[in-house]
Write an enzyme that holds these catalytic residues in place. Structure first.
Site, PDB file in Angstrom:
ATOM      1  N   ARG A 117       0.843  -1.197   0.000  1.00  0.00           N
ATOM      2  CA  ARG A 117       0.000   0.000   0.000  1.00  0.00           C
ATOM      3  C   ARG A 117       0.881   1.251   0.000  1.00  0.00           C
ATOM      4  NH1 ARG A 117      -4.446   0.205   4.355  1.00  0.00           N
ATOM      5  NH2 ARG A 117      -2.766  -0.204   5.824  1.00  0.00           N
ATOM      6  N   LYS A 182       3.999 -11.014   9.925  1.00  0.00           N
ATOM      7  CA  LYS A 182       3.343 -10.879   8.613  1.00  0.00           C
ATOM      8  C   LYS A 182       3.748 -12.009   7.663  1.00  0.00           C
ATOM      9  CE  LYS A 182       2.764  -7.062   5.362  1.00  0.00           C
ATOM     10  NZ  LYS A 182       2.440  -5.638   5.467  1.00  0.00           N
ATOM     11  N   ARG A 316      -1.542  -1.803  14.558  1.00  0.00           N
ATOM     12  CA  ARG A 316      -0.381  -2.475  15.166  1.00  0.00           C
ATOM     13  C   ARG A 316      -0.777  -3.054  16.513  1.00  0.00           C
ATOM     14  NH1 ARG A 316       1.430  -2.319  10.987  1.00  0.00           N
ATOM     15  NH2 ARG A 316       3.226  -1.293  10.090  1.00  0.00           N
TER      16      ARG A 316
HETATM   17  P1  ATP Z   1       0.571  -1.246   7.558  1.00  0.00           P
HETATM   18  O1  ATP Z   1       0.446  -2.394   8.505  1.00  0.00           O
HETATM   19  O2  ATP Z   1       1.471  -0.182   8.049  1.00  0.00           O
HETATM   20  O3  ATP Z   1      -0.759  -0.732   7.154  1.00  0.00           O
HETATM   21  P2  ATP Z   1       0.681  -2.818   5.438  1.00  0.00           P
HETATM   22  O4  ATP Z   1       0.573  -4.028   6.291  1.00  0.00           O
HETATM   23  O5  ATP Z   1      -0.520  -2.345   4.745  1.00  0.00           O
HETATM   24  O6  ATP Z   1       1.254  -1.699   6.312  1.00  0.00           O
HETATM   25  P3  ATP Z   1       1.785  -3.055   2.898  1.00  0.00           P
HETATM   26  O7  ATP Z   1       1.862  -1.658   2.458  1.00  0.00           O
HETATM   27  O8  ATP Z   1       0.699  -3.920   2.390  1.00  0.00           O
HETATM   28  O9  ATP Z   1       1.854  -3.068   4.451  1.00  0.00           O
HETATM   29  O10 ATP Z   1       3.152  -3.813   2.547  1.00  0.00           O
HETATM   30  C1  ATP Z   1       4.404  -3.160   2.643  1.00  0.00           C
HETATM   31  C2  ATP Z   1       5.061  -3.438   3.965  1.00  0.00           C
HETATM   32  O11 ATP Z   1       5.201  -4.842   4.145  1.00  0.00           O
HETATM   33  C3  ATP Z   1       6.465  -2.874   3.984  1.00  0.00           C
HETATM   34  O12 ATP Z   1       6.451  -1.767   4.826  1.00  0.00           O
HETATM   35  C4  ATP Z   1       7.376  -3.978   4.502  1.00  0.00           C
HETATM   36  O13 ATP Z   1       7.771  -3.709   5.817  1.00  0.00           O
HETATM   37  C5  ATP Z   1       6.524  -5.210   4.543  1.00  0.00           C
HETATM   38  N1  ATP Z   1       6.991  -6.231   3.597  1.00  0.00           N
HETATM   39  C6  ATP Z   1       7.540  -6.079   2.375  1.00  0.00           C
HETATM   40  N2  ATP Z   1       7.808  -7.259   1.815  1.00  0.00           N
HETATM   41  C7  ATP Z   1       7.415  -8.204   2.696  1.00  0.00           C
HETATM   42  C8  ATP Z   1       7.431  -9.624   2.688  1.00  0.00           C
HETATM   43  N3  ATP Z   1       7.890 -10.327   1.647  1.00  0.00           N
HETATM   44  N4  ATP Z   1       6.956 -10.247   3.787  1.00  0.00           N
HETATM   45  C9  ATP Z   1       6.468  -9.567   4.847  1.00  0.00           C
HETATM   46  N5  ATP Z   1       6.424  -8.224   4.901  1.00  0.00           N
HETATM   47  C10 ATP Z   1       6.891  -7.551   3.842  1.00  0.00           C
END
Ligand code: ATP
Length: 318
Positions: A117, A182, A316
């Site tokens: 995102r 994650k 979080r």
């Molecule tokens: P937030 O929790 O802050 O809303 P998000 O969960 O929506 O963020 P995304 O924007 O969907 O996160 O994904 C990007 C984030 O995921 C990056 O900030 C990075 O830290 C993490 N990320 C990137 N690649 C991977 C991966 N292969 N596995 C797990 N996490 C990853």
């Protein structure tokens, strides 16, 4: 040979996890040993752990099961395009929206510009994870697209459960978690006009067996291999996920979010736990209380039950 074809052919041979000498690889592909060495460096740049031992040759750190276009296509009813090395599977479909049948899938072994995102990077090393996007034409239009990442999350976890994989949870709005780390991210992108059908591209990156020293991820992460004892059949997993996504999206067209609220709440990683919602400079702390029929997250704060929805919010655990 097409771009990347030599590297992919080298990987095809190394996928068995045994040593193969530079000479053997060179002969197979009709290239010099120096050229093999150059290609191996390129493969390493895709995030593949290959090492070389003088006198023995090259070897992958572990065996690798590559995706197979024929097998994928034979077991799903939607068009599947396997593009081993790509910028972004979502972008590939976004660029072709007018040409695609609803349900069309693009899948890759490696993304050089995988995204999350708000333009954040999705780290996408070669051959160890799944990067999969599906195009969906939603007759209900843009309004109906709200909460779609929640529906997709449910579809994926339920598919994993059908495969006997337990303990995978959801984090609002778009992540899969295993043991509070994650495991996968979902990114829904759309184009369309108000009052008309929405064109959606639903992307998913799921970690299956990523090297522990993988760089560039800024939060704790997990792999599906942590949750299962046997080897994962990547092709079978992709087939199951594609079929499950298609079924859930068709169902969503009929029931809307209503059909998914309870299913989502059952899988909520943070249900009943203290969380914080981050919205730019602002933060709200409270007890996570599931989602409602709009797909908003509910949080029990000192001021009572509050609901939040929107693309700029991060949740979080505390
Ligand atoms: P937030 O929790 O802050 O809303 P998000 O969960 O929506 O963020 P995304 O924007 O969907 O996160 O994904 C990007 C984030 O995921 C990056 O900030 C990075 O830290 C993490 N990320 C990137 N690649 C991977 C991966 N292969 N596995 C797990 N996490 C990853």
């Amino acid at each position: 040979m097409k771009e990347h074809a030599v590297k992919l052919a080298i990987l095809d041979t190394l996928a068995d996890g045994y040593f193969h000498s530079g000479e053997e690889l060179g002969e197979q592909l009709n290239i010099s040993r120096a050229a093999v060495s150059k290609h191996v460096k390129g493969i390493q740049e895709w995030g593949v752990d290959i090492f070389s031992v003088p006198g023995k040759g090259y070897k992958l750190a572990g065996s690798m099961q590559l995706l197979n276009q024929q097998r994928l296509q034979s077991e799903v009813s939607v068009p599947v395009e396997l593009i081993p090395v790509i910028g972004s599977t979502n972008q590939h479909l976004m660029d072709r929206i007018g040409l695609l049948q609803s349900g069309s899938v693009c899948i890759a072994e490696y993304q050089s510009q995988g995204r999350g995102r708000r333009g954040r990077e999705w780290v996408s090393p070669f051959g160890c994870n799944l990067y999969l996007s599906m195009y969906w034409r939603l007759e209900a239009g843009m309004a109906g697209a709200m909460g779609l990442s929640l529906v997709v999350g449910v579809a994926i976890v339920e598919a994993l459960e059908k495969l006997g994989i337990e303990g995978i949870k959801l984090k609002w709005p778009n992540d899969l978690y295993y043991r509070d780390k994650k495991l996968a991210g979902i990114l829904v992108e759309m184009s369309g006009q108000a009052g008309a059908a929405a064109h959606l591209v639903i992307g998913m990156g799921m970690n299956l067996k990523m090297a522990t020293n993988t760089q560039g991820i800024t939060q704790p992460w997990s792999c599906l291999a942590d949750a299962v004892e046997h080897d994962i059949d990547r092709n079978q997993l992709a087939i199951t996920l594609i079929n499950s996504l298609k079924t859930a999206l068709s169902e969503y067209e009929i029931t809307g979010m209503q059909g998914f609220v309870e299913r989502w709440n059952r899988l909520d990683n943070y249900l009943g736990r203290e969380i914080r919602l981050i919205m730019g400079e602002r933060e709200v702390i409270g007890i996570s209380s599931g989602i409602n029929e709009q797909g908003a997250v509910l949080i029990n704060t000192d001021n009572g039950l509050e609901t939040y929805i929107g693309g700029e919010i991060s949740l979080r655990g505390i």
